[in-house]
Scaffold this active site. Structure first.
Site, PDB file in Angstrom:
ATOM      1  CB  SER A 458      -0.887   0.019   1.242  1.00 56.54           C
ATOM      2  OG  SER A 458      -1.676  -1.140   1.313  1.00 56.54           O
ATOM      3  CB  CYS A 584      -5.283   0.047   6.858  1.00 50.70           C
ATOM      4  SG  CYS A 584      -3.812  -0.672   6.118  1.00 50.70           S
ATOM      5  CG  ASP A 629      -4.639  -1.747   1.865  1.00 47.26           C
ATOM      6  OD1 ASP A 629      -4.622  -2.899   1.424  1.00 47.26           O
ATOM      7  OD2 ASP A 629      -3.668  -0.980   1.804  1.00 47.26           O
ATOM      8  CD1 TRP A 631      -1.639  -8.456   6.507  1.00 47.91           C
ATOM      9  CD2 TRP A 631      -2.258  -6.390   5.907  1.00 47.91           C
ATOM     10  NE1 TRP A 631      -1.199  -7.596   7.470  1.00 47.91           N
ATOM     11  CE2 TRP A 631      -1.560  -6.306   7.133  1.00 47.91           C
ATOM     12  CE3 TRP A 631      -2.743  -5.214   5.332  1.00 47.91           C
ATOM     13  CZ2 TRP A 631      -1.331  -5.112   7.797  1.00 47.91           C
ATOM     14  CZ3 TRP A 631      -2.512  -4.019   5.995  1.00 47.91           C
ATOM     15  CH2 TRP A 631      -1.814  -3.972   7.202  1.00 47.91           C
TER      16      TRP A 631
END
Length: 632
Positions: A458, A584, A629, A631
């Site tokens: 990012s 995030c 965003d 993961w």
């Protein structure tokens, strides 16, 4: 001017009574020239050159990439085609494995990129006897198709009158249960093909990367092939021997200017950089800053800045930057020593199928050293198919038996693979070190190893403030393995959104409230960007700075707890002031917990039912007001 001057001089001389001629010398010259041209044209016209008659030659069409997979299958005697939608290479790898499997079952297959072929030809696949189309489709982003499957996806959406009743098909989907749109692309392709009349000959396979994608694929695959044989009434050939896809060619007198040294596409592209830049032509960006962010602890959090001056690369907030890594040279050298090869030999691996669009597994010609450094993934635990193919080279029967067992779908094999390979984080070097009897040819190893993929980070900078600089925040995680393997993970990108707003505020622009909720474990260890955040709050760029240090006290405190502590103000910002939400971090826990907390707030303060609160948050995502965003 010379003629005018002459005329003027003549008029100043004494006059002579003399009759002026009707034509001047210049007139006679022009007249003679015109007459000459007319005569020449007339004579030329009277004696034209005969025009010979040329016989039309039957010339071959100019060479072009074959876009008809039907004609290619007919030409090469293949009856199975495996299409792949792949972003990181796993889908393509599975497709190649399935196409090689076909030979073991008395059939012939080919892997194909849907971007390279005319997919409307699926309606003609029935022209080939016992034909079958397999789709290995990965889901990317928020339930989207991969880049190479985008056109295929668009085609499936646009057609309504296509008749695919003669098409036999099956789908294996690659996804991650952590994300909301789990395996959306594979599920869509499976459903849409059925709607268009195609015949599903085996159930949709669902691979979960959050669990064990390799195990999911192997289990599906070992049930799939017997079903295919039964459907077509064919018997497996029983050929379990290794099937090579590429042949080795060593170059002894090749000009080194024609040898790839790590380029992704164009030869010598690293020496002479030319835009536009993309995955096949990456820009060599100097690293201008590499700063450690955390003050203590075992982890290494780093802030990296890349100089993209002169590249014409443009980016927006929320974009990702792809970084092409190289493998550890010590690992590469150790592989060369164990296998007893000269890593600087120039080689090419050429596809045995001359009709294949993929001529080499990686750019060739090149050296073993370059291939193992730039092109092949040597740090990840190898998949079961690699163990299966390499087992034949183990001189110890026990090692050979264990490798074949690990590549099977039996419960014992799965358990052994999980514990000995995945659980122990053994990469190919560690396996060779722990199995002294296993010494495969390096060219076959290079054929089997997957391609080294780019890492996506990012972007943690604003193009409005730094148009020629890309900043990323990354954490370096080190696992203690026999080779000291290092993996890099993705860090947060919330900072880019806040400092973008800071620049607008400095320019005198009006910006809304900016409330930041930030969580880490310990204040004195991993409170990254502490100085910048506190300065942003001091200047008013951040209206509120809320920090959750989860392990600085006996009872853990996370950001979702802070959200509920300020729920009234937060609900006003979201519901009344149309605030945008940026999340995030960890997808498995944090992102879900934050979403749940917001649903709780909507339910309580918005007077909604649970279903309404869930839909409310989802509509924020649809409208682009809730961005993630995350993961695993």
């Amino acid at each position: 001017m010379a003629d005018m001057d002459a005329d003027t001089a003549a008029h100043t001389e004494p006059s002579v009574e003399e009759e002026e001629p009707f034509f001047s010398n210049l007139d006679l010259l022009l007249f003679s020239l015109i007459v000459g041209l007319v005569v020449y044209w007339y004579m030329s016209r009277k004696k034209p050159e005969p025009i010979p008659e040329f016989k039309k030659l039957d010339t071959a069409a100019p060479a072009a990439r074959e876009t008809s997979f039907i004609e290619k299958m007919k030409k090469t005697g293949k009856n199975i085609i495996v299409f792949y939608g792949s972003q990181t290479g796993t889908g393509e790898e599975f497709a190649n494995r399935l196409s090689k499997d076909a030979q073991r079952y008395g059939m012939k297959g080919m892997a194909a990129d849907p971007e390279e072929y005319e997919m409307a030809e699926l309606a003609r696949l029935s022209q080939i006897e016992n034909s079958l189309a397999i789709f290995c489709m990965a889901t990317y982003g928020e339930g989207d198709p991969t880049d190479n499957a985008q056109d295929f996806y668009d085609w499936l959406q646009e057609i309504d009158d296509e008749d695919l009743s003669g098409l036999n098909y099956t789908v294996f989907a690659l996804g991650n249960k952590t994300y909301e749109h789990y395996n959306a692309m594979g599920k869509y392709v499976d459903k849409r093909l059925e709607e268009l009349g195609a015949k599903r000959i085996f159930d949709l396979g669902l691979g979960d990367d959050d669990g064990n994608l390799e195990e999911d694929f192997v289990s599906w695959r070992e049930q799939f092939w017997p079903s295919v044989c039964e459907h077509f009434g064919v018997e497996a050939s029983g050929d379990d021997s290794s099937i090579r896809q590429y042949e080795l060619k060593e170059h002894t007198d090749l000009n080194m200017n024609k040898v790839y040294s790590g380029e992704m596409g164009r030869l010598k592209s690293f020496e002479v950089q030319k835009p536009p830049y993309d995955s096949k032509n990456p820009f060599l960006a100097p690293v201008t800053v590499n700063r450690k962010l955390n003050k203590a602890g075992d982890r290494h959090l780093m802030h990296v800045e890349l100089d993209i001056t002169g590249s014409k690369i443009r980016y927006d907030s929320g974009d990702h930057v792809a970084v092409f890594p190289t493998n550890d040279s010590a690992m590469v050298n150790k592989l060369g020593q164990i296998l007893g090869v000269d890593l600087d030999v120039v080689i090419s691996l050429n596809n045995l199928d001359e009709e294949s669009n993929k001529k080499h597994p990686f750019p060739c010609p090149t050296t073993y050293r370059t291939a193992l450094t730039h092109y092949l993934d040597i740090s990840q635990p190898p998949r079961t198919n690699v163990l299966y193919e390499l087992a034949q080279y183990a001189s110890d029967p026990k090692d050979q038996e264990n490798m074949r067992r690990m590549s099977s779908s039996s419960p014992e094999g799965k358990a052994l693979y999980h514990s000995w390979v995945q659980g122990a984080c053994r990469n190919i070097l560690a396996i060779l070190e722990d199995m002294p009897s296993l010494r495969p040819p390096v060219d076959h190893l290079c054929e089997l190893l997957p391609r080294l993929q780019a890492r996506y980070y990012s972007i943690a900078s604003s193009s409005k403030v730094h148009p020629d600089r890309i900043s990323i925040c990354a954490v370096v995680v080190e696992y203690k393995t026999p080779t000291g393997r290092t993996n890099k993970g993705v860090a947060t990108n919330w900072l880019k959104n806040k400092l973008e707003r800071g620049w607008l505020k400095e320019q005198g622009k009006e910006v809304g409230e900016t409330v930041l909720y930030f969580g880490c474990r310990y204040k004195n260890e991993d409170y990254i960007y502490q100085e910048e955040l506190e300065e942003a709050e001091k200047k008013g760029v951040l209206t509120q700075l809320n920090i959750a240090f989860s392990r600085d006290q006996e009872q853990k405190v996370y950001v979702q707890h802070l959200l509920k502590n300020s729920k009234e103000h937060l609900w006003k910002l979201i519901h009344s002031d149309n605030a945008h939400i940026y999340v995030c971090g960890d997808a498995k826990n944090m992102a879900k917990d934050v979403q749940t907390a917001l649903q709780d707030i909507a339910e309580e303060l918005g007077g909604m039912t649970r279903t309404q609160a869930t839909d409310y948050v989802k509509k924020l995502m649809t409208k682009g007001r809730y961005s993630q965003d995350v993961w695993t």
